[in-house]
Design an enzyme around this catalytic site. Sequence first.
Site, PDB file in Angstrom:
ATOM      1  N   TYR A  53     -77.281 -18.062  15.739  1.00 38.19           N
ATOM      2  CA  TYR A  53     -76.082 -18.857  15.468  1.00 38.19           C
ATOM      3  C   TYR A  53     -76.308 -20.269  16.003  1.00 38.19           C
ATOM      4  CZ  TYR A  53     -73.353 -14.728  14.257  1.00 38.19           C
ATOM      5  OH  TYR A  53     -72.877 -13.606  13.639  1.00 38.19           O
ATOM      6  N   MET A 240     -78.184  -5.944   9.154  1.00 34.93           N
ATOM      7  CA  MET A 240     -78.874  -5.309  10.278  1.00 34.93           C
ATOM      8  C   MET A 240     -80.373  -5.157  10.034  1.00 34.93           C
ATOM      9  SD  MET A 240     -76.609  -4.891  12.654  1.00 34.93           S
ATOM     10  CE  MET A 240     -77.765  -4.161  13.768  1.00 34.93           C
ATOM     11  N   PHE A 262     -67.746 -11.313   4.077  1.00 32.12           N
ATOM     12  CA  PHE A 262     -66.591 -11.300   4.988  1.00 32.12           C
ATOM     13  C   PHE A 262     -67.042 -11.709   6.382  1.00 32.12           C
ATOM     14  CE2 PHE A 262     -64.017  -9.377   8.305  1.00 32.12           C
ATOM     15  CZ  PHE A 262     -62.790  -9.923   7.985  1.00 32.12           C
TER      16      PHE A 262
HETATM   17  N1  NAP Z   1     -68.897 -10.266   9.384  1.00 23.11           N
HETATM   18  C1  NAP Z   1     -68.113  -9.909  10.390  1.00 23.11           C
HETATM   19  O1  NAP Z   1     -67.022 -10.440  10.576  1.00 23.11           O
HETATM   20  C2  NAP Z   1     -68.586  -8.832  11.316  1.00 23.11           C
HETATM   21  C3  NAP Z   1     -67.703  -8.257  12.233  1.00 23.11           C
HETATM   22  C4  NAP Z   1     -68.168  -7.204  13.036  1.00 23.11           C
HETATM   23  C5  NAP Z   1     -69.504  -6.794  12.944  1.00 23.11           C
HETATM   24  N2  NAP Z   1     -70.322  -7.453  12.054  1.00 23.11           N
HETATM   25  C6  NAP Z   1     -71.717  -7.024  11.880  1.00 23.11           C
HETATM   26  O2  NAP Z   1     -71.672  -5.667  11.536  1.00 23.11           O
HETATM   27  C7  NAP Z   1     -72.858  -5.036  11.944  1.00 23.11           C
HETATM   28  C8  NAP Z   1     -72.500  -3.801  12.747  1.00 23.11           C
HETATM   29  O3  NAP Z   1     -71.852  -4.205  13.942  1.00 23.11           O
HETATM   30  P1  NAP Z   1     -71.386  -3.090  14.996  1.00 23.11           P
HETATM   31  O4  NAP Z   1     -70.844  -3.748  16.199  1.00 23.11           O
HETATM   32  O5  NAP Z   1     -70.516  -2.124  14.276  1.00 23.11           O
HETATM   33  O6  NAP Z   1     -72.827  -2.438  15.309  1.00 23.11           O
HETATM   34  P2  NAP Z   1     -73.282  -1.217  16.198  1.00 23.11           P
HETATM   35  O7  NAP Z   1     -72.131  -0.330  16.536  1.00 23.11           O
HETATM   36  O8  NAP Z   1     -74.115  -1.743  17.304  1.00 23.11           O
HETATM   37  O9  NAP Z   1     -74.212  -0.413  15.185  1.00 23.11           O
HETATM   38  C9  NAP Z   1     -75.345  -0.988  14.613  1.00 23.11           C
HETATM   39  C10 NAP Z   1     -75.629  -0.244  13.331  1.00 23.11           C
HETATM   40  O10 NAP Z   1     -76.679  -0.895  12.639  1.00 23.11           O
HETATM   41  C11 NAP Z   1     -77.587   0.076  12.156  1.00 23.11           C
HETATM   42  N3  NAP Z   1     -78.898  -0.525  12.048  1.00 23.11           N
HETATM   43  C12 NAP Z   1     -79.585  -1.177  13.002  1.00 23.11           C
HETATM   44  N4  NAP Z   1     -80.751  -1.625  12.502  1.00 23.11           N
HETATM   45  C13 NAP Z   1     -80.800  -1.229  11.221  1.00 23.11           C
HETATM   46  C14 NAP Z   1     -81.741  -1.379  10.177  1.00 23.11           C
HETATM   47  N5  NAP Z   1     -82.897  -2.036  10.370  1.00 23.11           N
HETATM   48  N6  NAP Z   1     -81.462  -0.832   8.985  1.00 23.11           N
HETATM   49  C15 NAP Z   1     -80.308  -0.174   8.788  1.00 23.11           C
HETATM   50  N7  NAP Z   1     -79.368  -0.016   9.721  1.00 23.11           N
HETATM   51  C16 NAP Z   1     -79.606  -0.534  10.934  1.00 23.11           C
HETATM   52  C17 NAP Z   1     -77.529   1.195  13.180  1.00 23.11           C
HETATM   53  O11 NAP Z   1     -77.988   2.366  12.559  1.00 23.11           O
HETATM   54  P3  NAP Z   1     -78.534   3.595  13.402  1.00 23.11           P
HETATM   55  O12 NAP Z   1     -77.301   4.291  13.948  1.00 23.11           O
HETATM   56  O13 NAP Z   1     -79.276   4.407  12.407  1.00 23.11           O
HETATM   57  O14 NAP Z   1     -79.412   3.026  14.479  1.00 23.11           O
HETATM   58  C18 NAP Z   1     -76.045   1.205  13.502  1.00 23.11           C
HETATM   59  O15 NAP Z   1     -75.334   1.985  12.587  1.00 23.11           O
HETATM   60  C19 NAP Z   1     -73.634  -6.098  12.719  1.00 23.11           C
HETATM   61  O16 NAP Z   1     -74.532  -6.712  11.814  1.00 23.11           O
HETATM   62  C20 NAP Z   1     -72.566  -7.078  13.113  1.00 23.11           C
HETATM   63  O17 NAP Z   1     -73.079  -8.361  13.366  1.00 23.11           O
HETATM   64  C21 NAP Z   1     -69.909  -8.433  11.246  1.00 23.11           C
END
Ligand code: NAP
Length: 326
Positions: A53, A240, A262
């Site tokens: 970022y 991810m 989003f």
């Molecule tokens: N745009 C927005 O406003 C917004 C808001 C919130 C979150 N996000 C994004 O949403 C995502 C999830 O956030 P979170 O806090 O819910 O994460 P989290 O609970 O830490 O979980 C991470 C997830 O990513 C998966 N993952 C990691 N590396 C991967 C890869 N190479 N290929 C496929 N899956 C992978 C993991 O799968 P495994 O369980 O198989 O390891 C897990 O399900 C992040 O990218 C975050 O930045 C965006």
Amino acid sequence: MKQVQFEKPGRPGDVAICVDVPDPVISSADQVLVRVDAFPINPADLLLFRGVYPRNPANGDALGNEATGIVEAVGANVRSVAPGDRVISLRTNNWRERLSLKETELIKLAPEIGMETAAILKVNPATALLMLKSFTDLSPGDWVIQNAANSAVGRAVIEIAGRQGIRTLNVVRRENLADDLRALGGDHVIVESDDLAERVAAITGQSGLKLGIDAVGGAATGRLAQALGPAAMLVVYGAMSGQAMQADAGQFVFKDLRLRGFWLTKFLAEAPRQTVISLYETLSDLALDGAFKPEISGRFNVSNIQAALNHAEETMGRGKTLVTFD
Ligand SMILES: NC(=O)c1ccc[n+]([C@@H]2O[C@H](COP(=O)([O-])OP(=O)(O)OC[C@H]3O[C@@H](n4cnc5c(N)ncnc54)[C@H](OP(=O)(O)O)[C@@H]3O)[C@@H](O)[C@H]2O)c1
């Protein structure tokens, strides 16, 4: 008071430091002083340390997307909160022991929600709810497909959709997550594979999927596009895999798919205050109904922030790392 900061981008556990700085004071009548008791570490926080970022020293690099705490003092014009109330901060730059916020930069929560659920309510549950309701009209019985279904956002999607009678197809990387996600209310759990669309069609039959939710990018985006029904919406909120999205143009041309992004930060910056209040009222009601119980993979004191960040990177997707100031 204690505050987390970093001087130059790098591996979060190497560059983060916890320093002592003067406490903030209430300097205007609309301000609220909050004593922070906990914050979670989200993937976006880790990316900020790594320099993904843009840096903006004017706002302390916006370090720390979330924090919850207890109101300590309020300015003369503040009406909506009082000392002792549990609140969450709506702004960034939250990894500090005390926050001086405008009344409009926080949300008051019922004390029954508790510190740990409050700590994670701002980002992931809000993202899940807004993606389910903002892009397409869903009715009970409709199908939604999402990848990274085991993520905190994915779990919130399952819990919210389930309570609305919306059926979910949950794509994961590991078979052993299936029981857990079904127990949460997920209708089907599918391990990611190239024949995803065929396996989805075998489950949903003729009822086309109306909404796809992508947090992975790369080829996974294309697999979701293939599984979607005519004129469906594909919402992208993360990457991810670290890969650029890859999808067959024919899926978009012949099925008339729509693609949207989003970002909660943009939503919170632009939405009218009353819309934001309604959003968190809905999420609070869901939390009081038992939703969004955080899976906590590790608890650390802020003075040990380097270990907390290392733990968060090592255990990503297996629960949240919670940092406290006690
Ligand atoms: N745009 C927005 O406003 C917004 C808001 C919130 C979150 N996000 C994004 O949403 C995502 C999830 O956030 P979170 O806090 O819910 O994460 P989290 O609970 O830490 O979980 C991470 C997830 O990513 C998966 N993952 C990691 N590396 C991967 C890869 N190479 N290929 C496929 N899956 C992978 C993991 O799968 P495994 O369980 O198989 O390891 C897990 O399900 C992040 O990218 C975050 O930045 C965006």
